[in-house]
Write a protein that holds these residues in place. Sequence first.
Motif, PDB file in Angstrom:
ATOM      1  N   THR A 170      38.854  -7.823  46.121  1.00  0.00           N
ATOM      2  CA  THR A 170      38.253  -7.380  46.463  1.00  0.00           C
ATOM      3  C   THR A 170      36.284  -7.829  46.668  1.00  0.00           C
ATOM      4  OG1 THR A 170      38.571  -4.986  46.924  1.00  0.00           O
ATOM      5  CG2 THR A 170      39.794  -6.287  48.084  1.00  0.00           C
ATOM      6  N   ASP A 171      36.296  -7.570  44.698  1.00  0.00           N
ATOM      7  CA  ASP A 171      34.858  -7.299  44.210  1.00  0.00           C
ATOM      8  C   ASP A 171      34.786  -9.057  43.375  1.00  0.00           C
ATOM      9  OD1 ASP A 171      35.901  -6.361  41.806  1.00  0.00           O
ATOM     10  OD2 ASP A 171      36.072  -4.141  43.215  1.00  0.00           O
ATOM     11  N   TYR A 172      33.690  -8.203  42.907  1.00  0.00           N
ATOM     12  CA  TYR A 172      33.348  -9.206  41.470  1.00  0.00           C
ATOM     13  C   TYR A 172      32.958  -9.211  40.616  1.00  0.00           C
ATOM     14  CZ  TYR A 172      31.157 -12.969  38.714  1.00  0.00           C
ATOM     15  OH  TYR A 172      31.096 -14.305  37.561  1.00  0.00           O
ATOM     16  N   THR A 173      33.683  -8.290  39.373  1.00  0.00           N
ATOM     17  CA  THR A 173      32.850  -7.317  38.914  1.00  0.00           C
ATOM     18  C   THR A 173      32.381  -6.161  39.269  1.00  0.00           C
ATOM     19  OG1 THR A 173      30.631  -8.235  38.354  1.00  0.00           O
ATOM     20  CG2 THR A 173      32.802  -9.322  36.760  1.00  0.00           C
ATOM     21  N   VAL A 174      32.667  -5.551  40.222  1.00  0.00           N
ATOM     22  CA  VAL A 174      32.780  -4.553  40.811  1.00  0.00           C
ATOM     23  C   VAL A 174      32.270  -4.541  41.552  1.00  0.00           C
ATOM     24  CG1 VAL A 174      33.289  -1.541  41.001  1.00  0.00           C
ATOM     25  CG2 VAL A 174      34.086  -3.222  38.913  1.00  0.00           C
ATOM     26  N   ARG A 175      31.431  -5.642  41.798  1.00  0.00           N
ATOM     27  CA  ARG A 175      30.374  -5.517  42.611  1.00  0.00           C
ATOM     28  C   ARG A 175      30.714  -6.431  43.864  1.00  0.00           C
ATOM     29  NH1 ARG A 175      29.066  -5.414  37.734  1.00  0.00           N
ATOM     30  NH2 ARG A 175      27.131  -3.899  37.050  1.00  0.00           N
ATOM     31  N   GLU A 176      29.902  -6.170  45.655  1.00  0.00           N
ATOM     32  CA  GLU A 176      30.718  -6.993  46.313  1.00  0.00           C
ATOM     33  C   GLU A 176      28.630  -6.728  47.134  1.00  0.00           C
ATOM     34  OE1 GLU A 176      34.330  -4.981  48.205  1.00  0.00           O
ATOM     35  OE2 GLU A 176      32.673  -3.494  48.640  1.00  0.00           O
ATOM     36  N   LEU A 177      28.671  -7.783  48.042  1.00  0.00           N
ATOM     37  CA  LEU A 177      27.326  -7.773  49.413  1.00  0.00           C
ATOM     38  C   LEU A 177      27.334  -6.513  50.459  1.00  0.00           C
ATOM     39  CD1 LEU A 177      27.400 -11.517  49.443  1.00  0.00           C
ATOM     40  CD2 LEU A 177      25.437  -9.743  48.062  1.00  0.00           C
ATOM     41  N   GLY A 178      26.658  -6.062  50.424  1.00  0.00           N
ATOM     42  CA  GLY A 178      26.416  -4.868  51.394  1.00  0.00           C
ATOM     43  C   GLY A 178      25.593  -3.826  51.157  1.00  0.00           C
ATOM     44  N   ALA A 179      25.673  -2.607  52.136  1.00  0.00           N
ATOM     45  CA  ALA A 179      24.483  -2.517  52.291  1.00  0.00           C
ATOM     46  C   ALA A 179      25.166  -0.430  52.057  1.00  0.00           C
ATOM     47  CB  ALA A 179      23.547  -1.816  54.152  1.00  0.00           C
ATOM     48  N   TYR A 180      23.861   0.695  51.887  1.00  0.00           N
ATOM     49  CA  TYR A 180      24.494   1.730  51.660  1.00  0.00           C
ATOM     50  C   TYR A 180      23.492   2.689  52.051  1.00  0.00           C
ATOM     51  CZ  TYR A 180      21.604   1.626  46.984  1.00  0.00           C
ATOM     52  OH  TYR A 180      20.447   1.591  46.426  1.00  0.00           O
ATOM     53  N   VAL A 181      24.034   3.931  51.796  1.00  0.00           N
ATOM     54  CA  VAL A 181      22.412   5.369  52.425  1.00  0.00           C
ATOM     55  C   VAL A 181      23.239   6.073  51.515  1.00  0.00           C
ATOM     56  CG1 VAL A 181      23.724   5.796  54.581  1.00  0.00           C
ATOM     57  CG2 VAL A 181      21.635   6.660  54.072  1.00  0.00           C
ATOM     58  N   LYS A 182      21.721   7.217  51.153  1.00  0.00           N
ATOM     59  CA  LYS A 182      23.078   7.667  49.897  1.00  0.00           C
ATOM     60  C   LYS A 182      21.247   9.417  50.019  1.00  0.00           C
ATOM     61  CE  LYS A 182      19.607   6.473  46.089  1.00  0.00           C
ATOM     62  NZ  LYS A 182      19.452   6.220  44.402  1.00  0.00           N
ATOM     63  N   GLY A 183      22.203  10.278  48.916  1.00  0.00           N
ATOM     64  CA  GLY A 183      21.025  11.328  49.392  1.00  0.00           C
ATOM     65  C   GLY A 183      21.411  12.113  48.469  1.00  0.00           C
ATOM     66  N   GLN A 184      20.252  13.558  48.734  1.00  0.00           N
ATOM     67  CA  GLN A 184      20.869  14.843  48.223  1.00  0.00           C
ATOM     68  C   GLN A 184      20.439  15.824  48.862  1.00  0.00           C
ATOM     69  OE1 GLN A 184      19.637  14.963  43.973  1.00  0.00           O
ATOM     70  NE2 GLN A 184      21.399  15.018  43.400  1.00  0.00           N
ATOM     71  N   LEU A 185      21.041  16.610  48.849  1.00  0.00           N
ATOM     72  CA  LEU A 185      20.587  17.773  50.182  1.00  0.00           C
ATOM     73  C   LEU A 185      21.103  19.357  49.396  1.00  0.00           C
ATOM     74  CD1 LEU A 185      22.081  15.851  51.954  1.00  0.00           C
ATOM     75  CD2 LEU A 185      20.782  17.186  53.907  1.00  0.00           C
ATOM     76  N   GLY A 186      20.109  19.327  48.526  1.00  0.00           N
ATOM     77  CA  GLY A 186      19.813  21.239  48.168  1.00  0.00           C
ATOM     78  C   GLY A 186      21.206  20.291  46.549  1.00  0.00           C
ATOM     79  N   LYS A 187      22.230  20.934  46.717  1.00  0.00           N
ATOM     80  CA  LYS A 187      23.737  20.930  46.106  1.00  0.00           C
ATOM     81  C   LYS A 187      24.381  20.146  46.137  1.00  0.00           C
ATOM     82  CE  LYS A 187      22.890  24.467  42.603  1.00  0.00           C
ATOM     83  NZ  LYS A 187      22.656  24.183  41.077  1.00  0.00           N
ATOM     84  N   PHE A 188      24.375  19.245  47.269  1.00  0.00           N
ATOM     85  CA  PHE A 188      25.015  18.568  48.000  1.00  0.00           C
ATOM     86  C   PHE A 188      24.673  17.024  47.823  1.00  0.00           C
ATOM     87  CE2 PHE A 188      26.895  15.618  51.947  1.00  0.00           C
ATOM     88  CZ  PHE A 188      28.131  15.756  51.453  1.00  0.00           C
ATOM     89  N   ASP A 189      25.205  15.937  47.501  1.00  0.00           N
ATOM     90  CA  ASP A 189      25.136  14.780  47.171  1.00  0.00           C
ATOM     91  C   ASP A 189      25.581  13.747  47.877  1.00  0.00           C
ATOM     92  OD1 ASP A 189      26.511  12.446  45.684  1.00  0.00           O
ATOM     93  OD2 ASP A 189      25.757  14.838  44.278  1.00  0.00           O
ATOM     94  N   TYR A 190      25.776  12.740  48.561  1.00  0.00           N
ATOM     95  CA  TYR A 190      26.453  11.621  49.664  1.00  0.00           C
ATOM     96  C   TYR A 190      26.086  10.010  49.399  1.00  0.00           C
ATOM     97  CZ  TYR A 190      23.093  11.069  52.337  1.00  0.00           C
ATOM     98  OH  TYR A 190      21.354  10.808  53.520  1.00  0.00           O
ATOM     99  N   ARG A 191      27.693   9.859  49.773  1.00  0.00           N
ATOM    100  CA  ARG A 191      26.865   7.901  49.456  1.00  0.00           C
ATOM    101  C   ARG A 191      28.015   7.707  50.869  1.00  0.00           C
ATOM    102  NH1 ARG A 191      28.310   5.834  43.460  1.00  0.00           N
ATOM    103  NH2 ARG A 191      27.133   7.300  42.975  1.00  0.00           N
ATOM    104  N   LEU A 192      27.279   6.506  51.344  1.00  0.00           N
ATOM    105  CA  LEU A 192      28.031   5.986  52.092  1.00  0.00           C
ATOM    106  C   LEU A 192      28.062   4.361  52.069  1.00  0.00           C
ATOM    107  CD1 LEU A 192      27.805   8.114  55.746  1.00  0.00           C
ATOM    108  CD2 LEU A 192      29.917   7.999  54.468  1.00  0.00           C
TER     109      LEU A 192
END
Length: 442
Positions: A170-192
């Motif tokens: 489903t990818d090319y060398t673990v890469r895809e065309l896409g968009a993401y949102v990420k961040g760090q809230l204190g000790k918590f971090d996320y990526r979607l």
Amino acid sequence: MNKKSVKVGLILISMMSVYSKVEAQKKNDFNNPGLTHYLNEEHTRYVSFSGYAELWARYTQLNPGSLINNQAESEASDLSLRRVRVKMTYKPTEKLMFVLQGGTTNVNMNAKASNYFDLLDAYAEYSFSDKIAFGAGRSTWRGLSRFTTGPLNTLLYDLPAYATSNAGATDYTVRELGAYVKGQLGKFDYRLVVADPYTMATSDPKYNVATFSKNAPSKDFSGYFRYAFLDKENISTPFNSGTYGGKKNVLSLGAGFDYIHNAMWHQDINKNTINDDMKNFAVDLFYDAPLNKEKGTSISAYGMAMHNDYGPNFVRYVGANNPATSVDATQASLNGAGNAMPVIGTGNTYYVQLGGTLPYLNKDKKNLQLQPAVSMQLSDLKGLHDNAIIYDAGISLLMNGMSSRLTFDAQNRPVYTADPSNNAVVSDRKWQFVLKYRIDFN
């Protein structure tokens, strides 16, 4: 050779050759100035260069029926370039960043016609704050588990087999065309992440065995969420470190998912085509801490549990940097050619890894360290009668920290054949021995 790929490589190399000013205060593992040119006095805007190369010398016991250039072989020894990467990061403002990366993968004796320098990453990111940033382009930004995005400071010679198990599907060398949102809230971090997966043109649907569909792919939705109990980890890049060698004190708990609607298909008993969703979920725990900073000793441990649903009885066999070219179907195992083994499928996969650094061999310069490590992957898959268990044991010589290291790894993998009842059972086990040298520049 692909002319466009050559041009990308020449552009990156020429940019490095004209690079003249570096920041003297920051030193890399070689005690040289880092390859960063700051664009302002506050050091908030910059251009930086980095990359790495991995060379493998390997001996492999091949799966039954393996062919190399149409000649039957039971073993192979070879030299290869597992990965070569050249990366530029450009930050023209405090909020905006652009990343361009090129390279090549699996340059071995079978890759004569496919040795090219390829455009791998090209994406931009805008940071509103530490809490939220948005990016888009082609990249390895994705969710699911800690090691899904690819290698960074691996404790052993390479990533565990399950981590990038959809690579090339489903990818090319673990890469895809896409968009993401990420961040760090204190000790918590996320990526979607939402991405467009590549179509995996495999075969027509089979009875009661799911395969990747040839239909137009749906969006790939993934995410990864992590809580840091001790030191926070850097989320400026998609990669997660496999070890910090005692430079940080990290205890993090993560959980993630990866979902593609109708990614798979199979046939029912009436030969009707049934579409199947790909639904993957994982939780993992990572611990990395110094034991004695003066001696340089440290410990690193990682554990992961993953549930995968690709549809009925799906099993994917993959051979990393495969030394074989094909397989004789009359003698083949279920594994297929070369060093292929079951890396993922519908069912549950568990992985544990333990290692650390021993005292400095050069105590005066605090340099030269041995880093032993062991790991085990156990996969309980619906399409296999016997569990798939993969063992790795290795030791690294860190010559300049993680930036120049020599690793020896011994891996033992299962070989599957069909028994009289057509159950996939372990009929043999094979070894692979890899001596890897990796050098980083940054």
